[in-house]
Design a protein around this motif. Structure first.
Motif, PDB file in Angstrom:
ATOM      1  N   VAL A 190      63.320  -1.345 -67.000  1.00  0.00           N
ATOM      2  CA  VAL A 190      62.313  -2.142 -67.697  1.00  0.00           C
ATOM      3  C   VAL A 190      62.513  -2.022 -69.207  1.00  0.00           C
ATOM      4  O   VAL A 190      62.495  -3.019 -69.943  1.00  0.00           O
ATOM      5  CB  VAL A 190      60.893  -1.691 -67.300  1.00  0.00           C
ATOM      6  CG1 VAL A 190      59.844  -2.482 -68.060  1.00  0.00           C
ATOM      7  CG2 VAL A 190      60.687  -1.842 -65.791  1.00  0.00           C
ATOM      8  N   GLY A 191      62.728  -0.790 -69.662  1.00  0.00           N
ATOM      9  CA  GLY A 191      62.937  -0.577 -71.093  1.00  0.00           C
ATOM     10  C   GLY A 191      64.165  -1.286 -71.622  1.00  0.00           C
ATOM     11  O   GLY A 191      64.179  -1.778 -72.763  1.00  0.00           O
ATOM     12  N   SER A 192      65.217  -1.374 -70.801  1.00  0.00           N
ATOM     13  CA  SER A 192      66.444  -2.025 -71.256  1.00  0.00           C
ATOM     14  C   SER A 192      66.221  -3.502 -71.546  1.00  0.00           C
ATOM     15  O   SER A 192      66.867  -4.078 -72.435  1.00  0.00           O
ATOM     16  CB  SER A 192      67.547  -1.861 -70.204  1.00  0.00           C
ATOM     17  OG  SER A 192      67.339  -2.706 -69.084  1.00  0.00           O
ATOM     18  N   TRP A 195      57.787   6.067 -68.162  1.00  0.00           N
ATOM     19  CA  TRP A 195      59.156   6.317 -68.626  1.00  0.00           C
ATOM     20  C   TRP A 195      59.192   7.556 -69.521  1.00  0.00           C
ATOM     21  O   TRP A 195      60.025   8.453 -69.346  1.00  0.00           O
ATOM     22  CB  TRP A 195      59.641   5.078 -69.378  1.00  0.00           C
ATOM     23  CG  TRP A 195      61.055   5.101 -69.866  1.00  0.00           C
ATOM     24  CD1 TRP A 195      62.053   5.957 -69.485  1.00  0.00           C
ATOM     25  CD2 TRP A 195      61.632   4.214 -70.828  1.00  0.00           C
ATOM     26  NE1 TRP A 195      63.218   5.651 -70.146  1.00  0.00           N
ATOM     27  CE2 TRP A 195      62.989   4.591 -70.979  1.00  0.00           C
ATOM     28  CE3 TRP A 195      61.147   3.144 -71.560  1.00  0.00           C
ATOM     29  CZ2 TRP A 195      63.848   3.928 -71.847  1.00  0.00           C
ATOM     30  CZ3 TRP A 195      62.004   2.474 -72.430  1.00  0.00           C
ATOM     31  CH2 TRP A 195      63.342   2.867 -72.566  1.00  0.00           C
ATOM     32  N   LEU A 196      58.262   7.637 -70.456  1.00  0.00           N
ATOM     33  CA  LEU A 196      58.182   8.762 -71.380  1.00  0.00           C
ATOM     34  C   LEU A 196      57.924  10.069 -70.634  1.00  0.00           C
ATOM     35  O   LEU A 196      58.568  11.092 -70.892  1.00  0.00           O
ATOM     36  CB  LEU A 196      57.076   8.495 -72.393  1.00  0.00           C
ATOM     37  CG  LEU A 196      56.984   9.388 -73.625  1.00  0.00           C
ATOM     38  CD1 LEU A 196      58.242   9.249 -74.477  1.00  0.00           C
ATOM     39  CD2 LEU A 196      55.747   9.017 -74.441  1.00  0.00           C
ATOM     40  N   GLY A 197      56.989  10.032 -69.685  1.00  0.00           N
ATOM     41  CA  GLY A 197      56.665  11.242 -68.935  1.00  0.00           C
ATOM     42  C   GLY A 197      57.831  11.764 -68.124  1.00  0.00           C
ATOM     43  O   GLY A 197      58.024  12.986 -68.007  1.00  0.00           O
ATOM     44  N   ASP A 198      58.627  10.846 -67.574  1.00  0.00           N
ATOM     45  CA  ASP A 198      59.804  11.274 -66.814  1.00  0.00           C
ATOM     46  C   ASP A 198      60.869  11.844 -67.739  1.00  0.00           C
ATOM     47  O   ASP A 198      61.463  12.888 -67.453  1.00  0.00           O
ATOM     48  CB  ASP A 198      60.363  10.091 -66.021  1.00  0.00           C
ATOM     49  CG  ASP A 198      61.581  10.463 -65.191  1.00  0.00           C
ATOM     50  OD1 ASP A 198      61.442  11.330 -64.305  1.00  0.00           O
ATOM     51  OD2 ASP A 198      62.670   9.907 -65.439  1.00  0.00           O
ATOM     52  N   GLU A 199      61.108  11.182 -68.863  1.00  0.00           N
ATOM     53  CA  GLU A 199      62.123  11.655 -69.804  1.00  0.00           C
ATOM     54  C   GLU A 199      61.788  13.053 -70.333  1.00  0.00           C
ATOM     55  O   GLU A 199      62.684  13.888 -70.528  1.00  0.00           O
ATOM     56  CB  GLU A 199      62.244  10.679 -70.980  1.00  0.00           C
ATOM     57  CG  GLU A 199      62.901   9.361 -70.643  1.00  0.00           C
ATOM     58  CD  GLU A 199      64.384   9.502 -70.362  1.00  0.00           C
ATOM     59  OE1 GLU A 199      65.059  10.276 -71.071  1.00  0.00           O
ATOM     60  OE2 GLU A 199      64.862   8.857 -69.414  1.00  0.00           O
TER      61      GLU A 199
END
Length: 341
Positions: free
Chosen positions: A99-101, A18-22
Motif C-alpha cells: 500500500v505504501g509503495s 505498517w509503522l507498528g510492524d516496522e
C-alpha cells in the motif's frame, strides 16, 4: 463525506499498521501482554511520546484494547494473529508495504496515466516487492493443501515426485510452500526481476528447502525444461502477452501435465463485480497502479488487469491451445483454475 472520511481513516490506520510492524511494536505487545505505553516503548526501544500517540490511534481504530483503570494497552488473540504473528494464516501487517509503495510511486503513476500507461514492475518502489510477498504468502500457506487437492491428478504426482515450475515467482512464497508440502518433488521458480530472485533464494535457505528448490532469472517465455505442473500465482494478468505465456507453458508441459492458475477473485459480470464483489475496490486500484501498467510496458500490452475474471482467462487459455479449463476452488480473494490439453 462520511464515506470519504471513512476511506481517509482507513488509509491513516493502514499507515499506522505498517509503522507498528516496522518498529516491532505489535510483537512486543504480543509477548508482554497488557502494558503501559512507556513500557511498550522501552521494550521496542522507541520514543515513549510517539508510542503513546500511536497506541491511542490503534485503540481508537479498534485494533488495540485499552484499559482506562490500569492505563494499559494489549493485543487480543485475534489481533495478534493479524498483526504480530507472521506465521499466522491471517497475518496482514507487513502487506502494508505494498500500500505504501503506491503512494511512493505517485509521480511515476501520474506520468504513466498521462502517457503510454506503461510502468514496469521493476521500476516501482522496492517496498512493493516485500508487500506483495506478504500480501499473498499467508494465504498460499493456508490454502495450498486444499488447492492442490482440488486439482485433477496433480497431488498424486507431487507426492510421488514431480517437476514443478512456478512462473513469476517473486520472493518465492508459493514455491517454498509447495516444496514444504511435497518433499519428493523438485521445484523451479522463474522471475524476470533479479532482486526478487536473490531474495527468493534467501527465503528457500531460511525455510530449509533449498535442496529441492532452485530460482532463476528468466521471463515467462524463456525458461527451459519439461514440467508436470506449471503454476502462475497472481501474476498472469500482469503480463503483456498472457496468451503467448500460456502457450509457452503448454509447450513446456510433460504429457498429462497441468497448469495451476491462481488469479484474483472477480465476477464475470462487470456491473455485478462493481457492486457485489467486496474485494473489487482493492484489486481495481492495485491494478491501475501496478498490474495494468506493467502489462502495458511489455510486448502486446493486453492489459488484462487484476479483475479479468474467469471468462476472460478461459479465452486466454483457449487461444493458447488448451482444451480443458476449469475452476477448481476459490476463496474471497482468489480463483484457483486448472488448465490442460
Amino acid at each position: 463525506m462520511q464515506r470519504m472520511v471513512g476511506y481517509m481513516t482507513g488509509a491513516a490506520v493502514c499507515y499506522g499498521v505498517w509503522l507498528g510492524d516496522e518498529l516491532g511494536l505489535y510483537r512486543v505487545m504480543a509477548e508482554n501482554g497488557a502494558a503501559r505505553a512507556v513500557d511498550i516503548a522501552a521494550s521496542a526501544n522507541c520514543n515513549p511520546r510517539l508510542v503513546a500517540e500511536w497506541l491511542d490511534g490503534q485503540a481508537a481504530a479498534g485494533l488495540v484494547s485499552y484499559d482506562p483503570e490500569t492505563r494499559t494497552y494489549r493485543l487480543t488473540g485475534e489481533a495478534s494473529l493479524a498483526l504480530a504473528n507472521d506465521d499466522s494464516p491471517v497475518f496482514t501487517a507487513r502487506a502494508m508495504n505494498a500500500v505504501g509503495s503506491m503512494y511512493a510511486d505517485i509521480d511515476k503513476l501520474t506520468s504513466a496515466f498521462r502517457g503510454t500507461g506503461a510502468l514496469r514492475w521493476g521500476d516501482h518502489d522496492s517496498r512493493l516487492f516485500r508487500g506483495t510477498e506478504w500480501m499473498f504468502r499467508t494465504g498460499y500457506r493456508a490454502y495450498l493443501p486444499e488447492w492442490i487437492a482440488s486439482l485433477d491428478g496433480v497431488q498424486e504426482r507431487l507426492e510421488i515426485g514431480a517437476w514443478v515450475a512456478d512462473v513469476g515467482c517473486g520472493h518465492g512464497a508459493s514455491v517454498i510452500a509447495m516444496a514444504e508440502l511435497f518433499p519428493n518433488s523438485r521445484f523451479w521458480g522463474f522471475d524476470s526481476h533479479q532482486p526478487s530472485v536473490d531474495i527468493a533464494r534467501q527465503r528457500a535457505a531460511e525455510a530449509g528447502v533449498d535442496d529441492r528448490v532452485s530460482f532463476e532469472n528468466a521471463a515467462a517465455d524463456e525458461y527451459a525444461g519439461s514440467f508436470d505442473l506449471i503454476s502462475f500465482f497472481d501474476c498472469l494478468h500482469d503480463m503483456g502477452d498472457p496468451v503467448g505465456k500460456a502457450r509457452y507453458a503448454l509447450e513446456r508441459l510433460a504429457p498429462g501435465g497441468s497448469v495451476l492458475l491462481v488469479e484474483p477473485f472477480a465476477l464475470d459480470d462487470h456491473e455485478k463485480n462493481l457492486t457485489a464483489n467486496p474485494v473489487a475496490p482493492l484489486f481495481y486500484h492495485a491494478s491501475c497502479a501496478v498490474c495494468t501498467p506493467n502489462s502495458l510496458s511489455q510486448r502486446v500490452g493486453a492489459g488484462l488487469g487484476a479483475q479479468a475474471g474467469e471468462a476472460r482467462l478461459r479465452r486466454v487459455f483457449e487461444k493458447a491451445g488448451y482444451t480443458d479449463f476449469r475452476r477448481r476452488a476459490e476463496t474471497p480473494f482468489n480463483m484457483i483454475l486448472q488448465a490442460r490439453h
